[in-house]
Scaffold this motif. Structure first.
Motif, mmCIF file in Angstrom:
data_model
loop_
_atom_site.group_PDB
_atom_site.id
_atom_site.type_symbol
_atom_site.label_atom_id
_atom_site.label_comp_id
_atom_site.label_asym_id
_atom_site.label_seq_id
_atom_site.Cartn_x
_atom_site.Cartn_y
_atom_site.Cartn_z
ATOM 1 N N LEU A 1 4.636 -10.321 -41.662
ATOM 2 C CA LEU A 1 3.496 -10.216 -40.514
ATOM 3 C C LEU A 1 2.560 -9.938 -40.029
ATOM 4 N N LEU A 2 1.459 -10.693 -40.835
ATOM 5 C CA LEU A 2 0.598 -10.156 -41.041
ATOM 6 C C LEU A 2 -1.271 -9.938 -40.274
ATOM 7 N N PHE A 3 -1.736 -9.590 -39.887
ATOM 8 C CA PHE A 3 -2.960 -9.403 -38.950
ATOM 9 C C PHE A 3 -4.222 -8.776 -39.578
ATOM 10 N N ARG A 4 -5.099 -9.767 -39.393
ATOM 11 C CA ARG A 4 -6.487 -9.088 -40.499
ATOM 12 C C ARG A 4 -6.043 -9.132 -41.676
ATOM 13 N N VAL B 1 8.870 -8.730 -52.055
ATOM 14 C CA VAL B 1 8.004 -8.123 -50.810
ATOM 15 C C VAL B 1 8.041 -9.141 -49.106
ATOM 16 N N ARG B 2 8.794 -8.726 -48.441
ATOM 17 C CA ARG B 2 9.493 -9.392 -47.025
ATOM 18 C C ARG B 2 9.453 -8.346 -45.919
ATOM 19 N N TYR B 3 9.513 -9.224 -44.906
ATOM 20 C CA TYR B 3 9.701 -8.190 -43.722
ATOM 21 C C TYR B 3 8.690 -7.049 -42.911
ATOM 22 N N ASN B 4 7.276 -7.170 -43.934
ATOM 23 C CA ASN B 4 6.313 -6.217 -43.870
ATOM 24 C C ASN B 4 5.829 -6.339 -42.451
ATOM 25 N N THR B 5 4.805 -6.183 -41.815
ATOM 26 C CA THR B 5 3.507 -6.077 -41.040
ATOM 27 C C THR B 5 2.636 -5.075 -41.858
ATOM 28 N N VAL C 1 0.629 -15.049 -40.711
ATOM 29 C CA VAL C 1 -0.172 -14.853 -41.401
ATOM 30 C C VAL C 1 -1.512 -15.342 -40.458
ATOM 31 N N ALA C 2 -2.479 -14.356 -39.598
ATOM 32 C CA ALA C 2 -2.959 -14.876 -38.303
ATOM 33 C C ALA C 2 -4.563 -13.479 -38.803
ATOM 34 N N ASN C 3 -5.502 -14.148 -39.497
ATOM 35 C CA ASN C 3 -6.435 -13.825 -39.645
ATOM 36 C C ASN C 3 -8.011 -14.118 -39.151
ATOM 37 N N LYS D 1 -8.404 -4.202 -44.462
ATOM 38 C CA LYS D 1 -9.388 -4.707 -45.451
ATOM 39 C C LYS D 1 -8.013 -5.674 -46.838
ATOM 40 N N GLY D 2 -6.561 -4.564 -46.728
ATOM 41 C CA GLY D 2 -5.848 -4.834 -47.597
ATOM 42 C C GLY D 2 -4.688 -6.369 -47.841
ATOM 43 N N TYR D 3 -4.494 -7.408 -48.367
ATOM 44 C CA TYR D 3 -3.855 -8.372 -48.572
ATOM 45 C C TYR D 3 -2.299 -7.528 -49.573
ATOM 46 N N ILE D 4 -1.486 -8.638 -49.397
ATOM 47 C CA ILE D 4 -0.684 -8.781 -50.165
ATOM 48 C C ILE D 4 -0.751 -9.729 -51.362
ATOM 49 N N VAL D 5 -0.927 -8.746 -52.854
ATOM 50 C CA VAL D 5 -1.063 -9.214 -53.986
ATOM 51 C C VAL D 5 -0.466 -9.633 -55.090
#
Length: 451
Positions: free
Chosen positions: A261-264, A235-239, A281-283, A244-248
Motif C-alpha cells: 500500500l503506497l501513498f505518494r 517485498v510484500r504487504y508494506n505501507t 499505489v496512489a501517487n 520520496k522513496g519508492y520500492i525499486v
C-alpha cells in the motif's frame, strides 16, 4: 538452576531462578557485568540489562550460541528503557547463532553488524537513532530476523538497514518485518535508502529475503526507500506514505512485489522476470509504476548500469495518479516481452500509460479512466469508492468485477489477502460484499511496541 560467580562485580549481577534447570534469568546493572554474563551464557538464558543509560567504550562481545528451541536472549529489562551510548556497541562473533538482541535504545556512534557465518539471530524491538554516518545496521548472516524495530531521524548519508552477505554471495532468507522506518532526510543525491538489499556487484546472487509488513514514513533520503540489488526476493504487504522513496528493483532478477500500500510513493523496476501484482499505489504526482530505463540489455554481474526490464509482469494493481500513471524511463534499451494486464489505472488528465516507443509489451484486461489511455484498454469508470481507511475499492456493479483475463496465478490473493474466486476482478481489490478489509499500517502495528 545454574549460578554464576563473577569476582569483583557481584553487586552488579543478580541471578534469579530460571524457567528450567538448564536456563538462567540474569539481571545485570553494568556493562562489565553484562559482558561477564555474555561470556558464560548457555542456551535458554535471558540476560537483562537494568533500565538506565550506559556508555560503551569497548565492544559488548556476543560469543556464545543458543539453540533453535532455546535461544540466548540479551534484552533490556524493560523495552526501550536501557540506552546504549558511546563509541562501541554489541558485537556478534562470526559463528554465533540463535541469539536474540531485544529492547535496547541505540544512541551511540557505532553501527551494528551481524557477520557472515552468524546465523539464525534476531534483532527485535530495538530503537536505532545513531550519531554516525554510514550504514546503521548491516546483516551479513543467514536466516537473520529483523522485527519490530524503529529506525529513525537521520540527515546523514547511509542506509538504516543493509542486507548483504559475504563477498561472493548474499545472506540467505533474511526476514524483515513489522519495523518502522521514519524520517530519513539525507539531502544528497544518492545513498539515503531505508533498506538496501544487496549491492550492484551482488545482483546475480539469490537472497530469498522477505521484506513484509513494514511501515515507511518520510523516507526522503533517496528516491529508493527499498532498494533491491539482488535476486529472488519478496517485498510484500508494506505501507509507504508521504515519502520520496519508492520500492525499486534496481538490480537483480525474479523479484515479487506484492500487496503493498503506497501513498505518494511508487514502484520502479529493472531486470528480468519480476512480478508486480496486487499493489495499491496512489501517487497524486503521477508515475506510480515505472518501467526503469535500459542502459544495457542485460547487466553483467558487476555492472552498475540500468538493466532493461525483460519479461516483467505488472498485473492486478490499482494504480491512481494524475498523468503518466504507469510510465517508462526510456534509455537505449526498451522494455522487452513485458505484460501489463488487469490493472485499474485511474488519473486526472493527460496520457495514463506512457511507455517508450519501441517497448514490446502485451496489454490485456486493463481498465483506464480519467485521461487518455495510451494503450489498448477498457476506458470506463471502474466505480471506486473510498472506504473508512482511505482506500479506493470496487463498488457493487463495478465493471471490474469478474473482468480479469489471462492467467496470473501470482495474483490469486487480492490486496486484502483474500483468495480470489471465479474470474478475477480487475485491480488489487477482489469485490466481496462482506469479508476482510485491510487497512494501511500505522505506528501501532510496527516498532518496539507492536503486538
Amino acid at each position: 538452576m545454574r549460578l554464576f560467580f563473577v569476582p569483583l562485580i557481584a553487586a552488579a549481577l543478580v541471578v534469579v531462578p530460571g524457567p528450567s534447570a538448564s536456563a538462567a534469568q540474569i539481571r545485570v546493572t553494568s556493562l562489565s557485568a553484562l559482558q561477564s554474563a555474555l561470556d558464560k551464557a548457555q542456551p535458554g538464558d535471558t540476560i537483562a540489562l537494568a533500565d538506565g543509560s550506559y556508555s560503551a567504550g569497548s565492544a559488548l562481545a556476543i560469543k556464545r550460541s543458543g539453540t533453535a528451541p532455546a535461544p540466548i536472549t540479551v534484552t533490556a529489562e524493560h523495552v526501550g528503557k536501557a540506552t546504549i551510548t558511546g563509541s562501541k556497541t554489541f558485537s556478534f562473533a562470526g559463528g554465533v547463532s540463535n541469539v536474540v538482541l531485544r529492547g535496547f535504545k541505540f544512541r551511540g556512534g557505532a553501527p551494528l553488524s551481524i557477520p557472515a557465518g552468524a546465523s539464525h539471530n534476531r534483532l527485535s524491538r530495538n530503537d536505532f537513532q545513531l550519531t554516525t554516518d554510514g550504514n546503521w545496521v548491516t546483516v551479513n548472516g543467514d536466516d537473520t530476523e529483523v522485527d519490530r524495530n524503529v529506525f529513525q531521524n537521520r540527515t546523514s548519508q547511509g542506509v538504516f538497514l543493509q542486507i548483504l552477505g559475504p563477498s561472493d554471495a548474499m545472506a540467505q532468507r533474511v526476514h524483515v518485518h513489522h519495523n518502522y522506518f521514519f524520517n530519513h532526510q539525507f539531502a544528497g543525491a544518492n545513498g539515503g535508502e531505508s533498506i538496501r538489499l544487496g549491492l550492484s556487484n551482488h545482483q546475480a546472487y539469490s537472497a530469498h529475503a522477505l521484506v513484509e509488513n513494514n511501515l515507511f514514513e518520510k523516507a526522503d533520503g533517496d528516491i529508493e526507500a527499498i532498494s533491491v540489488k539482488s535476486s529472488d526476493n519478496v517485498v510484500r504487504y508494506n505501507t509507504i506514505r508521504d515519502s520520496k522513496g519508492y520500492i525499486v528493483l534496481r538490480h537483480g532478477n525474479r523479484g515479487l512485489v506484492e500487496g503493498n500500500l503506497l501513498f505518494r510513493s511508487g514502484i520502479r523496476f529493472h531486470g528480468n522476470d519480476h512480478r508486480i501484482v496486487d499493489n495499491y499505489v496512489a501517487n497524486s504526482d503521477g508515475r506510480a509504476i515505472v518501467f526503469g530505463s535500459g542502459d544495457e540489455a542485460d547487466s553483467g554481474p558487476t555492472s552498475k548500469l540500468h538493466d532493461r526490464p525483460d519479461r516483467g509482469t505488472v498485473a492486478y494493481n490499482t494504480v491512481l495518479g494524475s498523468s503518466s500513471v504507469i510510465d517508462g524511463d526510456g534509455g537505449d534499451f526498451k522494455p522487452k516481452d513485458c505484460v501489463v494486464a488487469d490493472n485499474i489505472v485511474q488519473g486526472t488528465s493527460g496520457t495514463l500509460v506512457t511507455l517508450p516507443s519501441g517497448s514490446t509489451v502485451k496489454y490485456e484486461g486493463n481498465i483506464t479512466f480519467g485521461g487518455t489511455a495510451g494503450i489498448p484498454s477498457r476506458p470506463v469508470d471502474p466505480k471506486l469508492v473510498k472506504d473508512a481507511a482511505g482506500l479506493y475499492r470496487l463498488a457493487a456493479g463495478s465493471p471490474a468485477i469478474d473482468a480479469g483475463v489471462g492467467s496470473y496465478p501470482d495474483a490469486a490473493k487480492d490486496f486484502d489477502l483474500q483468495t480470489r474466486t471465479g474470474a478475477f476482478d480487475v485491480g488489487a481489490d477482489e469485490y466481496f460484499a462482506t469479508g476482510l478489509t485491510r487497512v494501511p499500517l500505522t505506528k501501532a502495528d510496527v516498532g518496539p511496541g507492536a503486538p
